[in-house]
Design a protein around this motif. Structure first.
Motif, mmCIF file in Angstrom:
data_model
loop_
_atom_site.group_PDB
_atom_site.id
_atom_site.type_symbol
_atom_site.label_atom_id
_atom_site.label_comp_id
_atom_site.label_asym_id
_atom_site.label_seq_id
_atom_site.Cartn_x
_atom_site.Cartn_y
_atom_site.Cartn_z
ATOM 1 N N GLY A 436 0.817 -1.215 0.000
ATOM 2 C CA GLY A 436 0.000 0.000 0.000
ATOM 3 C C GLY A 436 0.848 1.261 0.000
ATOM 4 O O GLY A 436 0.375 2.341 -0.350
ATOM 5 N N SER A 437 2.152 1.139 0.384
ATOM 6 C CA SER A 437 3.012 2.334 0.495
ATOM 7 C C SER A 437 3.527 2.770 -0.866
ATOM 8 O O SER A 437 3.808 1.928 -1.723
ATOM 9 N N PRO A 438 3.712 4.069 -1.034
ATOM 10 C CA PRO A 438 4.392 4.519 -2.258
ATOM 11 C C PRO A 438 5.873 4.181 -2.168
ATOM 12 O O PRO A 438 6.448 4.203 -1.068
ATOM 13 N N ALA A 439 6.474 3.864 -3.304
ATOM 14 C CA ALA A 439 7.913 3.573 -3.318
ATOM 15 C C ALA A 439 8.682 4.783 -2.786
ATOM 16 O O ALA A 439 8.253 5.927 -2.980
ATOM 17 N N ILE A 440 9.790 4.497 -2.126
ATOM 18 C CA ILE A 440 10.645 5.591 -1.632
ATOM 19 C C ILE A 440 11.857 5.633 -2.554
ATOM 20 O O ILE A 440 12.443 4.590 -2.873
ATOM 21 N N ASP A 441 12.242 6.811 -2.949
ATOM 22 C CA ASP A 441 13.371 6.924 -3.869
ATOM 23 C C ASP A 441 14.676 6.546 -3.156
ATOM 24 O O ASP A 441 14.754 6.561 -1.919
ATOM 25 N N ALA A 442 15.680 6.215 -3.930
ATOM 26 C CA ALA A 442 17.012 5.927 -3.370
ATOM 27 C C ALA A 442 18.035 6.070 -4.494
ATOM 28 O O ALA A 442 17.721 5.792 -5.656
ATOM 29 N N PRO A 443 19.239 6.484 -4.131
ATOM 30 C CA PRO A 443 20.276 6.579 -5.169
ATOM 31 C C PRO A 443 20.774 5.180 -5.534
ATOM 32 O O PRO A 443 20.926 4.324 -4.659
ATOM 33 N N LEU A 444 20.989 4.947 -6.823
ATOM 34 C CA LEU A 444 21.589 3.688 -7.280
ATOM 35 C C LEU A 444 22.985 4.004 -7.806
ATOM 36 O O LEU A 444 23.360 5.173 -7.919
ATOM 37 N N ILE A 462 15.911 -7.697 -4.795
ATOM 38 C CA ILE A 462 17.155 -7.191 -4.206
ATOM 39 C C ILE A 462 17.913 -8.376 -3.614
ATOM 40 O O ILE A 462 17.465 -8.996 -2.636
ATOM 41 N N GLY A 463 19.019 -8.737 -4.274
ATOM 42 C CA GLY A 463 19.822 -9.864 -3.793
ATOM 43 C C GLY A 463 19.110 -11.197 -3.914
ATOM 44 O O GLY A 463 19.455 -12.154 -3.216
ATOM 45 N N VAL A 464 18.098 -11.293 -4.759
ATOM 46 C CA VAL A 464 17.339 -12.544 -4.962
ATOM 47 C C VAL A 464 17.217 -12.756 -6.471
ATOM 48 O O VAL A 464 16.960 -11.801 -7.198
ATOM 49 N N ASP A 465 17.417 -14.023 -6.928
ATOM 50 C CA ASP A 465 17.292 -14.302 -8.369
ATOM 51 C C ASP A 465 15.826 -14.377 -8.775
ATOM 52 O O ASP A 465 15.039 -15.062 -8.120
ATOM 53 N N VAL A 466 15.478 -13.688 -9.850
ATOM 54 C CA VAL A 466 14.107 -13.739 -10.387
ATOM 55 C C VAL A 466 14.195 -13.816 -11.909
ATOM 56 O O VAL A 466 15.196 -13.390 -12.486
ATOM 57 N N PRO A 467 13.163 -14.358 -12.584
ATOM 58 C CA PRO A 467 13.187 -14.357 -14.062
ATOM 59 C C PRO A 467 13.047 -12.924 -14.599
ATOM 60 O O PRO A 467 12.597 -12.038 -13.865
ATOM 61 N N ASP A 468 13.392 -12.719 -15.867
ATOM 62 C CA ASP A 468 13.336 -11.361 -16.449
ATOM 63 C C ASP A 468 11.914 -10.815 -16.481
ATOM 64 O O ASP A 468 11.707 -9.619 -16.404
ATOM 65 N N ALA A 481 16.295 -6.261 -11.186
ATOM 66 C CA ALA A 481 17.110 -6.963 -10.176
ATOM 67 C C ALA A 481 18.291 -6.075 -9.793
ATOM 68 O O ALA A 481 19.054 -5.642 -10.650
ATOM 69 N N LEU A 482 18.411 -5.813 -8.500
ATOM 70 C CA LEU A 482 19.470 -4.914 -8.034
ATOM 71 C C LEU A 482 20.227 -5.549 -6.873
ATOM 72 O O LEU A 482 19.667 -6.370 -6.143
ATOM 73 N N ASP A 483 21.481 -5.126 -6.711
ATOM 74 C CA ASP A 483 22.278 -5.604 -5.572
ATOM 75 C C ASP A 483 21.934 -4.804 -4.325
ATOM 76 O O ASP A 483 21.669 -3.606 -4.426
ATOM 77 N N PRO A 484 22.032 -5.444 -3.164
ATOM 78 C CA PRO A 484 21.782 -4.672 -1.942
ATOM 79 C C PRO A 484 22.758 -3.501 -1.797
ATOM 80 O O PRO A 484 22.433 -2.488 -1.187
ATOM 81 N N ASP A 485 23.967 -3.662 -2.367
ATOM 82 C CA ASP A 485 24.951 -2.593 -2.152
ATOM 83 C C ASP A 485 24.926 -1.507 -3.245
ATOM 84 O O ASP A 485 25.909 -0.810 -3.460
ATOM 85 N N GLU A 486 23.784 -1.356 -3.899
ATOM 86 C CA GLU A 486 23.635 -0.219 -4.841
ATOM 87 C C GLU A 486 23.946 1.087 -4.104
ATOM 88 O O GLU A 486 24.600 1.975 -4.625
ATOM 89 N N ALA A 491 19.709 0.068 0.564
ATOM 90 C CA ALA A 491 19.641 -1.134 1.407
ATOM 91 C C ALA A 491 18.851 -0.843 2.683
ATOM 92 O O ALA A 491 18.013 -1.651 3.097
ATOM 93 N N ARG A 492 19.093 0.312 3.275
ATOM 94 C CA ARG A 492 18.406 0.652 4.531
ATOM 95 C C ARG A 492 16.900 0.777 4.286
ATOM 96 O O ARG A 492 16.090 0.252 5.041
ATOM 97 N N ARG A 493 16.529 1.465 3.197
ATOM 98 C CA ARG A 493 15.101 1.728 2.963
ATOM 99 C C ARG A 493 14.345 0.477 2.533
ATOM 100 O O ARG A 493 13.188 0.314 2.884
ATOM 101 N N TYR A 494 14.979 -0.390 1.746
ATOM 102 C CA TYR A 494 14.235 -1.517 1.152
ATOM 103 C C TYR A 494 14.461 -2.853 1.860
ATOM 104 O O TYR A 494 13.626 -3.749 1.771
ATOM 105 N N LEU A 495 15.610 -2.997 2.545
ATOM 106 C CA LEU A 495 15.891 -4.288 3.178
ATOM 107 C C LEU A 495 15.776 -4.235 4.694
ATOM 108 O O LEU A 495 15.360 -5.204 5.322
#
Ligand SMILES: Cc1cc2nc3c(=O)[nH]c(=O)nc-3n(C[C@H](O)[C@H](O)[C@H](O)COP(=O)(O)OP(=O)(O)OC[C@H]3O[C@@H](n4cnc5c(N)ncnc54)[C@H](O)[C@@H]3O)c2cc1C
Length: 534
Positions: A436-444, A462-468, A481-486, A491-495
């Protein structure tokens, strides 16, 4: 500057519909080319959904209306292709000061955390927003996108039918009739569509008057929001100062209920008030003056059959907290992807009821905040005034009392808690991104997260394999698909403390569901829930 709102930019022109033997049917008609109607039309056109916009005027709105645009609507405007000109022209601000009498009680910062592409707020005259939206609409038209803006076209009658809406439109050359599969009513606070359909608009009128003076001056006040309780230049009332582009300053002064409007609006009386505020030596010119009153109300529902209401037509709040246009943009952001799926036959019409449910929830939050601000700024009983004054006394010394000072809590996006579209939650991740929350921006590493999320269903892994990509019922979910260490902020906001995460994001960039691991069946089920197909 006045030229912007004095020059017609979408003049009346005859269209083939006026000469058709029987009413031409359009998939979507939008009534009203204010910020909300224009945003709806651009979003539809970007999705290749044909849309006709009718407006009784031929130019952007005049005078002093919205000036504060918040981070979330700027992020929406980015997806509509208008965010950058807004930020380039606007005055960026995120801090403010609260005064009582001549003393500063405290200062605040709305976005103390860095790592967001867009600022907490910009100040920009509403006519610039409307101009950028019309420019964008024209640019889409030039690229062959199916959007038409008809100036000098006033909706004069509307009829609901099972399969369509019938419209009568007045023009300088006489009336004509058209039909629409769906009508989006964005015709403002006095919505003719609402009246013609006999629908209620219930709420509360506030007994107070506010003088607006948009004042051109060279001044060295900082670019902050300054709010005064009981200032020496407006005893017993409040005042607000905001900087806008082009050396225009918005000054709002509370006047009280029993006033002589004509007397208050005389330029010599306004000048005397401003001299008392700004000092005898400050040279200024008046760009625009008006006195406004306001009400806080909404329609019971925002969908009635094939008519969908958005913006001021659906709900109206006080200007304290800048929630009018800001929340209207969030309405169409919620609506258009849903309407697209319904028109494509990929989701049932029930999905449009979720538009009403979610945005009524958003409107109620705005109405509550706006009413609270208004009650604090203009207390209507001796008890409320005593409470207000006690809070102000405490806030001068004690930090704990400052959050209770309400000078207009500034617009934040709503979380659709309890929405029927929300799927499963994984509570080891931060609560700020629950379904229900709006996405929060973050620098990549490259660019910003929200620019990468796009306008469709997405799996943010984030740090999990998924199909395209995944597909169900003709609806595609693409993966990012993004790395946690973007970035640490990402990492703090999403993980939070979780090692990895999979978020299903809706096309309006709200979270639909989230998991610690990828499970295709769970994602498909959440996609069905998020599109009302269960
Ligand atoms: C003093 C003041 C300060 C404000 N400050 C802020 C702020 O800082 N931030 C903020 O977010 N909001 C603010 N607002 C609110 C903001 O101005 C409105 O919420 C916003 O304009 C609503 O946009 P809209 O597109 O829904 O309606 P409108 O802007 O009212 O547009 C409606 C459109 O419909 C057209 N129309 C009407 N009837 C018909 C018809 N029958 N046929 C065809 N066309 C029709 C009109 O010509 C108009 O173009 C403020 C408002 C005021 C008065």
């Amino acid at each position: 500057m006045k030229k912007i709102f004095e020059t017609p930019i979408y003049e009346y022109a005859r269209v083939p519909d006026q000469d058709a033997v029987s009413p031409v049917r359009h998939p979507v008609v939008v009534v009203g080319a204010g910020p909300v109607g224009l945003a709806a039309a651009i979003d539809l056109a970007q999705r290749d959904i044909p849309v006709v916009v009718l407006d009784d005027n031929d130019k952007v709105s005049f005078g002093s209306r919205a000036i504060c645009f918040a981070k979330r609507p700027l992020e929406i405007l980015d997806r509509l292709g208008c965010g950058q000109p807004m930020v380039d022209k606007g005055v960026v601000w995120d801090s403010g000061k609260v005064f009582r009498d001549e003393r500063q009680i405290y200062a605040f910062n709305l976005l103390p955390e860095s790592g967001h592409k867009r600022p907490a707020f910009i100040n920009l005259q509403q006519y610039y927003l409307e101009k950028y939206l019309v420019d964008r609409l024209r640019a889409l038209q030039a690229k062959g996108k199916p959007v038409e803006l008809r100036g000098g076209n006033r909706l004069s009658a509307v009829g609901q039918h099972d399969s369509h809406v019938s419209l009568e439109v007045d023009t300088p050359e006489g009336p004509y009739n058209i039909e629409a599969d769906w009508l989006i009513a964005c015709d403002g606070a006095k919505s003719a569509t609402r009246t013609m359909l006999g629908l209620d608009f219930a709420g509360r009128v506030f007994e107070d008057n506010f003088l607006i003076a948009d004042t051109i001056m060279e001044a060295d006040f900082p670019t902050e929001r300054w709010f005064w309780f009981d200032p020496p230049f407006n005893r017993g009332q409040s005042a607000l100062l905001h900087k806008q582009p082009d050396n225009v300053w918005r000054i709002d002064m509370q006047l009280g209920w029993d006033i002589d409007r004509e007397e208050e609006l005389k330029p010599e009386n306004i000048r005397a008030r401003l001299r008392a505020m700004l000092g005898e030596d400050t040279r200024f010119e008046l760009e625009w003056t008006s006195i406004y009153t306001f009400q806080c109300c909404r329609m019971e529902k925002f969908r009635y059959g094939r008519v969908l209401f958005a913006g001021d037509a659906a709900h109206q709040v006080s200007p304290f907290g800048a929630r009018g246009a800001n929340s209207g943009l969030q309405d169409t952001d919620n609506l258009v992807w849903k309407l697209g799926l319904v028109l494509d036959g990929k989701a049932p019409e029930a999905l449009l009821d979720s538009y009403s449910d979610e945005r009524v929830h958003g409107a109620d939050e705005n109405l509550m905040n706006s009413t609270r601000s208004t009650d604090f700024i203009t207390p209507k009983s001796a008890t409320s005034r005593n409470f207000r004054d006690a809070v102000l006394d405490l806030a001068e010394t004690y930090e704990f009392a400052r959050p209770l000072v309400n000078t207009g809590r500034l617009s934040l996006p709503c979380v659709y808690d309890g929405s029927a579209l929300n799927g499963p939650d994984c509570t080891t991740m931060p609560d700020a991104l629950r379904p229900g929350s709006p996405a929060i921006d973050a620098p990549l590493r490259e660019g910003w997260l929200l620019d990468r999320l796009g306008n469709g269903f997405q799996l943010l892994a984030i740090g999990v394999d998924v199909p395209d990509a995944l597909e169900d019922g003709g609806i595609t979910v693409t993966a990012l698909a993004l790395d946690p260490d973007e970035s640490a902020a990402f990492a703090r906001r999403y993980l939070g403390d979780a090692p990895g995460a999979v978020y299903l994001m809706r096309p309006d960039q709200h979270v639909a569901a989230r998991w610690a691991d990828f499970d295709a069946a769970a994602v498909i089920e959440a996609l069905r829930t998020a599109t009302a197909r269960t």
